[in-house]
Design a protein around this motif. Sequence first.
Motif, mmCIF file in Angstrom:
data_model
loop_
_atom_site.group_PDB
_atom_site.id
_atom_site.type_symbol
_atom_site.label_atom_id
_atom_site.label_comp_id
_atom_site.label_asym_id
_atom_site.label_seq_id
_atom_site.Cartn_x
_atom_site.Cartn_y
_atom_site.Cartn_z
ATOM 1 N N ARG A 38 1.722 -11.518 -0.479
ATOM 2 C CA ARG A 38 3.180 -11.637 -0.321
ATOM 3 C C ARG A 38 3.890 -10.360 -0.756
ATOM 4 N NH1 ARG A 38 7.019 -13.946 -4.164
ATOM 5 N NH2 ARG A 38 9.021 -13.928 -3.091
ATOM 6 N N ALA A 39 3.412 -9.731 -1.813
ATOM 7 C CA ALA A 39 4.042 -8.508 -2.319
ATOM 8 C C ALA A 39 3.938 -7.363 -1.326
ATOM 9 C CB ALA A 39 3.411 -8.107 -3.645
ATOM 10 N N ASP A 40 3.012 -7.455 -0.389
ATOM 11 C CA ASP A 40 2.768 -6.385 0.575
ATOM 12 C C ASP A 40 3.446 -6.654 1.929
ATOM 13 O OD1 ASP A 40 1.703 -3.924 1.108
ATOM 14 O OD2 ASP A 40 -0.329 -4.621 1.529
ATOM 15 N N ASN A 46 7.880 -12.081 3.793
ATOM 16 C CA ASN A 46 7.765 -12.385 2.372
ATOM 17 C C ASN A 46 8.429 -13.730 2.065
ATOM 18 O OD1 ASN A 46 8.698 -12.410 -0.508
ATOM 19 N ND2 ASN A 46 7.616 -10.456 -0.570
ATOM 20 N N VAL A 47 9.645 -13.911 2.565
ATOM 21 C CA VAL A 47 10.381 -15.152 2.316
ATOM 22 C C VAL A 47 9.767 -16.311 3.095
ATOM 23 C CG1 VAL A 47 12.630 -16.286 2.405
ATOM 24 C CG2 VAL A 47 12.493 -13.854 1.866
ATOM 25 N N LEU A 48 9.419 -16.074 4.353
ATOM 26 C CA LEU A 48 8.805 -17.119 5.178
ATOM 27 C C LEU A 48 7.535 -17.660 4.528
ATOM 28 C CD1 LEU A 48 9.224 -15.647 8.758
ATOM 29 C CD2 LEU A 48 9.746 -18.018 8.157
ATOM 30 N N VAL A 49 6.673 -16.759 4.086
ATOM 31 C CA VAL A 49 5.400 -17.157 3.493
ATOM 32 C C VAL A 49 5.614 -17.929 2.198
ATOM 33 C CG1 VAL A 49 3.364 -16.218 2.312
ATOM 34 C CG2 VAL A 49 3.970 -15.400 4.588
ATOM 35 N N LEU A 50 6.576 -17.507 1.387
ATOM 36 C CA LEU A 50 6.869 -18.206 0.145
ATOM 37 C C LEU A 50 7.366 -19.624 0.418
ATOM 38 C CD1 LEU A 50 7.178 -18.295 -2.926
ATOM 39 C CD2 LEU A 50 9.493 -17.357 -2.625
ATOM 40 N N VAL A 51 8.295 -19.761 1.347
ATOM 41 C CA VAL A 51 8.823 -21.082 1.686
ATOM 42 C C VAL A 51 7.715 -21.978 2.233
ATOM 43 C CG1 VAL A 51 10.414 -22.351 3.191
ATOM 44 C CG2 VAL A 51 11.167 -20.231 2.089
ATOM 45 N N ASP A 52 6.886 -21.408 3.099
ATOM 46 C CA ASP A 52 5.810 -22.182 3.711
ATOM 47 C C ASP A 52 4.836 -22.696 2.658
ATOM 48 O OD1 ASP A 52 4.685 -23.182 6.127
ATOM 49 O OD2 ASP A 52 3.089 -21.699 5.971
#
Length: 216
Positions: A38-40, A46-52
């Motif tokens: 996510r940091a990369d 970044n936001v999409l992956v965190l929410v998912d």
Amino acid sequence: EFISAFEHNPMQLIEVKGVSKRQKEIQQITVEQFKSIRADLPEVLNVLVLVDASFGLRISELLALQWGDLDVAKKTIFIRRKFTRGRIGKTKTPASNAKLPVADGLLDILLDWKKKIGDSEWAFPSTRTGGPRSGSMLLQKGLKPIAAKHGVPGLTWHALRHACRAWLSSGGATLTTQKGLLRHADESTTSDVYGYPMTDDMRKAHDQLVSQLLDS
């Protein structure tokens, strides 16, 4: 190369019958691997992956999120539609249509993201069409190459849904709580496939998971 990495893939309109059976094992991913990936990532991914990962959403549900689904005062988000093959539709099952808790840290990130995208009704609008983005293009051109660089070559959106379930389980969430957060119709789906009113236990488990994902 003529199609932008963050726009619609015309192959989404093609449906091949009889190929829904999963051929490969789901890629496993640890919390530490998730955080390094996510940091990369560029900000939208970044936001999409965190929410998912925080909600264990199906990619069709993630792309179909609108700001009207987010209740800031109650700290909840309503999953009520999907976007697939270029069309908006109902969620996969009635059980999928549900409200979920939103942890404080995740809520802050979402509200900060909202300020950056203007007045679109969509949470993650395409910069070209203004509508939902293409999940397959986001995966193939964005997420997968970065994940492979961090030692997770087979990462998919669905793998993040499985990872959410695994992380909830390792955090001590009961099967019933996992079922509620993943919005499965019955516990056998949660336990067999992924290994209703919102409850306090659901919020506690979600808060704990998001805290773990955001901890640096």
